[in-house]
Design a protein around this motif. Structure first.
Motif, PDB file in Angstrom:
ATOM      1  N   LEU A 293      46.805  18.296  53.203  1.00 62.57           N
ATOM      2  CA  LEU A 293      46.764  19.831  52.519  1.00 62.57           C
ATOM      3  C   LEU A 293      46.929  19.521  51.033  1.00 62.57           C
ATOM      4  O   LEU A 293      46.372  20.266  50.112  1.00 62.57           O
ATOM      5  N   LEU A 294      47.759  18.675  50.456  1.00 57.91           N
ATOM      6  CA  LEU A 294      47.764  18.313  49.399  1.00 57.91           C
ATOM      7  C   LEU A 294      46.639  17.814  48.505  1.00 57.91           C
ATOM      8  O   LEU A 294      46.327  18.170  47.431  1.00 57.91           O
ATOM      9  N   GLN A 295      45.592  17.027  49.097  1.00 55.06           N
ATOM     10  CA  GLN A 295      44.287  16.832  48.424  1.00 55.06           C
ATOM     11  C   GLN A 295      43.557  18.005  48.432  1.00 55.06           C
ATOM     12  O   GLN A 295      42.904  18.350  47.439  1.00 55.06           O
ATOM     13  N   MET A 296      43.769  19.151  49.255  1.00 51.37           N
ATOM     14  CA  MET A 296      43.141  20.119  49.369  1.00 51.37           C
ATOM     15  C   MET A 296      43.541  21.183  48.101  1.00 51.37           C
ATOM     16  O   MET A 296      42.796  21.665  47.340  1.00 51.37           O
ATOM     17  N   VAL A 297      44.878  21.167  47.763  1.00 52.43           N
ATOM     18  CA  VAL A 297      45.441  21.814  46.789  1.00 52.43           C
ATOM     19  C   VAL A 297      44.826  21.213  45.654  1.00 52.43           C
ATOM     20  O   VAL A 297      44.530  21.758  44.423  1.00 52.43           O
ATOM     21  N   GLY A 312      49.219  21.916  36.842  1.00 51.61           N
ATOM     22  CA  GLY A 312      50.665  21.624  37.283  1.00 51.61           C
ATOM     23  C   GLY A 312      51.260  22.619  37.976  1.00 51.61           C
ATOM     24  O   GLY A 312      51.956  22.435  39.020  1.00 51.61           O
ATOM     25  N   SER A 313      51.503  23.905  37.365  1.00 44.46           N
ATOM     26  CA  SER A 313      52.277  24.907  37.968  1.00 44.46           C
ATOM     27  C   SER A 313      51.674  25.495  39.125  1.00 44.46           C
ATOM     28  O   SER A 313      52.426  25.632  40.464  1.00 44.46           O
ATOM     29  N   PHE A 314      50.100  25.334  39.147  1.00 42.84           N
ATOM     30  CA  PHE A 314      49.462  25.604  40.430  1.00 42.84           C
ATOM     31  C   PHE A 314      49.655  24.721  41.728  1.00 42.84           C
ATOM     32  O   PHE A 314      50.045  25.281  42.861  1.00 42.84           O
TER      33      PHE A 314
END
Length: 515
Positions: A293-297, A312-314
């Motif tokens: 999921l981190l990679q998708m974000v 960065g905020s996103f």
């Protein structure tokens, strides 16, 4: 002479500045709230009279303290009226002022909506003029993120970039092995405890469910960096506690900026969480690609035209929201599901029979979970009685209209989810009872007005993490039912409490035996 003139000029500037400040404070804290209330009163909408600056916070604080004592009722609850138990003042105001009434949190004017027609209008609204409340961004921003401000002509609107749900669902299917492994570890732990304690164990399920969902989210979101996520989750849990309903005085204007002990802890935790998430991101960029999921974000952030700071905020905001939706919400809902099944052995047997027939002793896969209709009914009923989101809040960023209601700019609108979920006029005389059969035809046929059922929100702003949460819930409950039989422990005290979510204040203890 010149010195005297300069002194008088300086004093005049100071006086004008002070007078301007007073005018600004009066306009913001007195005139604007009064103007909003006046516009609502002209439409026949009333509410409890507010106190300057404080609004109705003192009344809410007193009502909360009166309901914070442990329940002395039966261990096995026969009624599940959370709205009356946790928000009695709102019930009182609704009876006194009607289905649509107003009240104040500090100087924030809130329209509380329980009228289904208006609820429908609000929940299906896609206009960017209906956004995240400013007070919520200030108060809960450290936990849920501040969102991204984007220019829209001559005005500013709060908008968050959202990952496509279909992409999210594909990721959920891709982490089924993580979900099943995490559930199996819980089952093995319980089996060992039962053997060690002579055939039966009194288990407090809260921590077990948090460990399960935390393990899933850690590995699914952070991949090889999952070990570091445990500390992030611990800090987010501490942050959630400090931002809960019990800290109502932070809603008084300006108090969230004062260097009080609680605020200093919030600022410290927020800073540490942000730094830790960004450190994980930095390490990820320096290592190999991972399908999580981190990679998708990251891919969605990098594919945008946002600034480096906004990216960065996103990323930080999305990681926080994954925590809240996929970790805390799932753990609390699983705990309530097990409590309800423990106190309703007939439904426990029905769901167990379904799980046994579908899985035949094995671990369910994604398609098997989809066939578990009885289990889905139980989960839906648990989400109805103990919804993760008690209130859905929005702010009118411009003058808006919902049916016959005129909502002036700056007005906050609360849809009381927990009240709508158990309204006898909508759900029938058994609204406070555990009756999963009401969902036999799905959520669209559950009651007279199915659009009021919104445990994960509804319409265009539905929670992105609901699919992951449902899959996690079905997996852990199905495996527990396939291996154990359980009932409520004598130690259990039914005492729901409202923090950010409706949680069992003293936990849920169940007596567990192997089948």
């Amino acid at each position: 002479m010149q010195l005297q003139f300069d002194s008088q000029f300086f004093m005049s500037i100071v006086f004008l500045g002070f007078a301007g400040l007073l005018c600004y404070l009066y306009t913001s804290f007195v005139e604007k709230p009064k103007r909003l209330r006046s516009k609502l009163m002209k439409q026949g909408i009333n509410g409890p009279p507010p106190t300057i600056l404080v609004g109705n916070i003192l009344e809410l604080k007193k009502a909360r303290s009166d309901t914070s004592k442990p329940s002395s009722s039966s261990k096995i609850p026969s009624s599940h009226n959370c709205a009356a138990l946790l928000l009695p003042l709102f019930d009182k105001w609704r009876n006194e002022y009607g289905q649509v009434f107003m009240f104040s949190l500090g100087t924030t004017q809130i329209l509380c909506v329980n009228q289904p027609d208006i609820v429908r209008e609000v929940t299906v609204c896609t206009s960017l003029d209906l956004g995240k409340p400013a007070y919520q961004l200030k108060q809960l921003g450290p936990l849920v993120g501040q969102g991204i401000l984007t220019s829209n002509g001559t005005k500013w609107v709060r908008q968050r970039k959202i990952i496509a749900p279909e992409l999210y669902m594909e990721k959920v299917k891709g982490i089924m092995n993580i979900i099943s492994e995490s559930a199996v570890s819980v089952v093995n732990l319980w089996s060992n405890r039962i053997e060690a304690e002579g055939g039966a164990a009194d288990i407090k399920v809260d921590e077990c469910m948090r460990n399960f969902s935390g393990n899933v989210i850690s590995k699914a979101c952070f991949g090889s960096n999952y070990a570091k996520s445990e500390e992030i989750f611990l800090k987010l849990t501490a942050l959630q506690e400090r931002l809960s309903w019990k800290n109502l005085f932070r809603r008084i204007p300006g108090t969230c900026y004062l260097p009080t002990k609680t605020n200093r802890e919030i600022w410290r935790l927020e800073k540490e969480v942000k730094e830790m998430i960004l450190q994980v991101v930095k390490e990820r960029k320096e290592t190999s690609f991972e399908k999580d999921l981190l990679q998708m974000v990251l891919e969605n952030a990098m594919g945008s035209n946002l600034s480096k700071e906004a990216i960065g905020s996103f990323i930080v905001d999305n990681c926080k929201n994954i925590y809240l939706a996929g970790y805390e919400t799932t753990a609390v809902t699983a705990t309530w599901c097990l409590m309800l099944l423990a106190s309703n052995p007939d439904w426990q047997d029905r769901v167990r029979a379904e799980v046994t027939e579908i899985c035949r002793g094995g671990i369910p896969d994604f398609s098997m979970l989809g066939k578990m209709k009885q289990l889905g009914m139980v989960i839906n009923e648990a989400l109805r009685l103990y919804p993760p989101v008690t209130v859905m809040s929005r702010e009118a960023l411009e003058d808006m209209k919902f049916g016959e209601l005129d909502a002036p700019k700056g007005l906050n609108i609360w849809v009381m989810v927990v009240s709508l979920h158990t309204n006898p006029d909508i759900w029938g005389d058994d609204a406070y009872k555990f009756k999963p059969e009401r969902f036999a035809n799905g959520t669209t046929g559950c009651c007279k007005l199915p659009h009021v059922y919104m445990p994960f929100g509804v319409g265009p702003r539905v929670c992105l993490g609901q699919n992951l949460a449902i899959v996690e819930l079905k997996m852990i409950i199905a495996l527990i039912l396939s291996k154990f039989t359980f009932s409520l422990s004598p130690r259990y005290v039914h005492s729901p409490t409202l923090r950010l979510l409706i949680e069992p204040e003293h936990g849920v203890n169940i007596l567990v035996k192997k089948l």
